[in-house]
Design an enzyme around this catalytic site. Sequence first.
Site, PDB file in Angstrom:
ATOM      1  N   ARG A 357      -4.846  -6.999 -16.487  1.00 21.46           N
ATOM      2  CA  ARG A 357      -4.140  -5.788 -16.094  1.00 21.46           C
ATOM      3  C   ARG A 357      -4.724  -4.550 -16.769  1.00 21.46           C
ATOM      4  NH1 ARG A 357       0.671  -6.403 -13.300  1.00 21.46           N
ATOM      5  NH2 ARG A 357       1.406  -8.551 -13.097  1.00 21.46           N
ATOM      6  N   GLU A 387      -0.895 -14.905 -17.286  1.00 20.69           N
ATOM      7  CA  GLU A 387       0.333 -15.047 -16.502  1.00 20.69           C
ATOM      8  C   GLU A 387       0.263 -16.330 -15.682  1.00 20.69           C
ATOM      9  OE1 GLU A 387       1.250 -11.484 -14.323  1.00 20.69           O
ATOM     10  OE2 GLU A 387       0.535 -10.188 -15.932  1.00 20.69           O
ATOM     11  N   GLU A 398       0.472  -7.242  -5.235  1.00 20.41           N
ATOM     12  CA  GLU A 398       0.546  -6.443  -6.455  1.00 20.41           C
ATOM     13  C   GLU A 398      -0.855  -6.045  -6.912  1.00 20.41           C
ATOM     14  OE1 GLU A 398       2.509  -6.543 -10.940  1.00 20.41           O
ATOM     15  OE2 GLU A 398       2.247  -8.415  -9.830  1.00 20.41           O
ATOM     16  N   ASP A 455      -1.365   1.260   1.031  1.00 17.92           N
ATOM     17  CA  ASP A 455      -0.968   2.652   1.224  1.00 17.92           C
ATOM     18  C   ASP A 455      -2.139   3.578   0.934  1.00 17.92           C
ATOM     19  OD1 ASP A 455       0.888   4.554   1.932  1.00 17.92           O
ATOM     20  OD2 ASP A 455       1.571   4.876  -0.117  1.00 17.92           O
ATOM     21  N   HIS A 665      11.547  -5.503  -5.858  1.00 19.37           N
ATOM     22  CA  HIS A 665      10.344  -6.217  -6.298  1.00 19.37           C
ATOM     23  C   HIS A 665       9.320  -6.036  -5.175  1.00 19.37           C
ATOM     24  CE1 HIS A 665      12.558  -8.167  -9.633  1.00 19.37           C
ATOM     25  NE2 HIS A 665      13.568  -8.138  -8.779  1.00 19.37           N
ATOM     26  N   CYS A 667       6.239  -6.383  -4.592  1.00 19.87           N
ATOM     27  CA  CYS A 667       5.228  -7.370  -4.205  1.00 19.87           C
ATOM     28  C   CYS A 667       5.803  -8.483  -3.338  1.00 19.87           C
ATOM     29  CB  CYS A 667       4.564  -7.956  -5.441  1.00 19.87           C
ATOM     30  SG  CYS A 667       3.799  -6.686  -6.455  1.00 19.87           S
TER      31      CYS A 667
END
Length: 699
Positions: A357, A387, A398, A455, A665, A667
Amino acid sequence: VSATAGSLTPHVVKRIFSGGDQTFVVCTKYENSLPADDFRSINQANYTNLISCETVELWQQKVLEHSHSNSINAVLQSLASSACWNGSFLERRDDEHFRTSPKIPGISLGSIRLLFEKLMNAEHARLLEQVLKSFESFVIPQLSSCPPDVEAMRIYLILPEFPLLQDSKYYITLTLPLAMAILRLDANPSKVLDNWWSQVCPSYFFKLVALYKGAVVYLLSGRKTLLIPVLFTSYITAALRLLEKLHKVNVKVKHLDYDEFYIPEISSLVNIEEDYVLWVINQAREQRGSSVTQDSLTFCSYPFIFDAQAKTKMLQTDAELQMQVAINEASLQNIFMLLTLEPLLARNPFLVLHVRRNNLVGDALRELSIHSDVDLKKPLKVTFDGEEAVDDGGVTKEFFLLLLKELLNPVYGMFSCYPDSNLLWFSDVCVVEHNWFRLIGIVCGLAIYNFTVVDLHFPLALYKKLLNVMPGLEDLKELSPTEGRSLQQLLDYDGEDLEDTFCLNFTICRENFGVTEMKMLVPGGDKITVTKENRQEFVDAYVNYIFNLSVCEWYEAFSEGFLKVCGGKVLELFQPSELQAMVIGNCNYNWQELEESATYKGDYTADHPTVKMFWETFHEFPLEKKKKFLLFLTGSDRIPIYGMRSLCLIIQSTAGGEQHLPVAHTCYNLLDLPKYSRKETLEARLTQAIDHYEGFSLA
């Protein structure tokens, strides 16, 4: 006149003929003279019968009063003559029929329409039978591939106005034979018809397109009832080829929007997946120079009839084909590795990206650079370092959202945001490496192949360029309305003082990092003044600079990345706006469909009081607020090209009290909704949540 020089024998002129470079006279001797032909009075027997509302009444009377064959045959003889139809309905306004040419048909379509409407009245039923018989048995079968003159082409405009062509009972005997006759025309008369179609009013053109779209649906719906398959193939090919001819005309003159050619029923009447595969095979055969069988009809050869959802099926099919090839190659290599006792080198059937990340861009660049083009066609799965989440689609979404948020960060200066439109375009000057633009192109391609809406606020011009369509002034008006309007005012200016009013030359001023620079639109542009004569060239050069010259290297890198994933034949099937909708979704909202497709978790069901209050509140929201909710829920205020059902909204109950806000949420399109007891509280909390959503996009 005398017969010879010096002779006194008198003669009387009967008729004079003159044409080309020849003239001759018919005479009689004076003593046996006949009166000269008087062309001031018309002998109808020497002329082609004209068809009009008056002659229709006369023929109607004959048909009713005289049932014997001679009277009816006389009527049929006129109706069966293309010359009679071509010579009727002349456009008298401004004597336009005298100017009949390859560009002007010289007939009044309104007069034709009125006559056919009159024939459709019940009292003219018997005469209508004769008209139908003449068209079926004589006029259409006898249409020539090479008419003798442009006036003989008028019949091709007249026949489509006949109302019975719209009746499916006559598709086989009237509508499709007419299409075949049009397609048989030689090159020059075919061009004349194209020119005339370019001149007709949009309503006539729309009716013609709708006629043959209806014929396609009729044939597909009844294909199993047609006894001879070859007839089905020839008929439907004729209808599709005529639609293709009309579509080419429409591309030039814009009578209709491109979606007027869509045949939505195609998705349910044709196995699009099989058709696409057959089309790909035929394309490959043609490239190798192999022959393609005549009966190998593929609807993908006529992409303009497919709506966005049908093209999505093709894209899915192409993706599955490409991914299956990639997976099969991986599987074969895996077998080889196992046989050679090297299992650690076995390839994964998925495109798996391992990223951190805190170093998303660098890791994405590294991971994607080590994969081949074939690997990029595999289903995408993303793993964030440290993760354990299993990627069922949510983690991938995400990844797209976070990566694009980072890449579009204004600090890198990769894109300029135009405040008038809130749209992005490539910056003139950029300090980042080309690989970053290539990465955005790859991400857009991956989003399409993995059916994820992202987007990205790019103008339609970007998708035009990807499909080799040149952007124009209309695209600049979308990206930068102020600049677009200014250039339009320049083109529309009527005054003679254009140079003094606008004071322009072939340059453009651009600001980069606070410094304004003057750029040449053409070599030596600072010495070329914009005048009334060259203003169109100036506008073209200005548009070309914005969309091409100034951003060439950045766009090329983006395009390379995009086409690395999404290149190929399937891209040829899309319109620019359809490709745009594949990337960023569209605005075809159906809010009821969103509710009907929603699922519930925890204590919630569709009948739970809080859920009912939620939907009542939501449906009362104005459009802009509903769009803000979509942005809050999914990360975009647009919907996937395949409709709102594909959003799969999930609403689950939470243990928090009424003081808590709803949580999205993004995602997973999942909404945590506390159990509010009052509608007013629910509305206030939901409004507060969506109003404070920041989102991922730059705009």
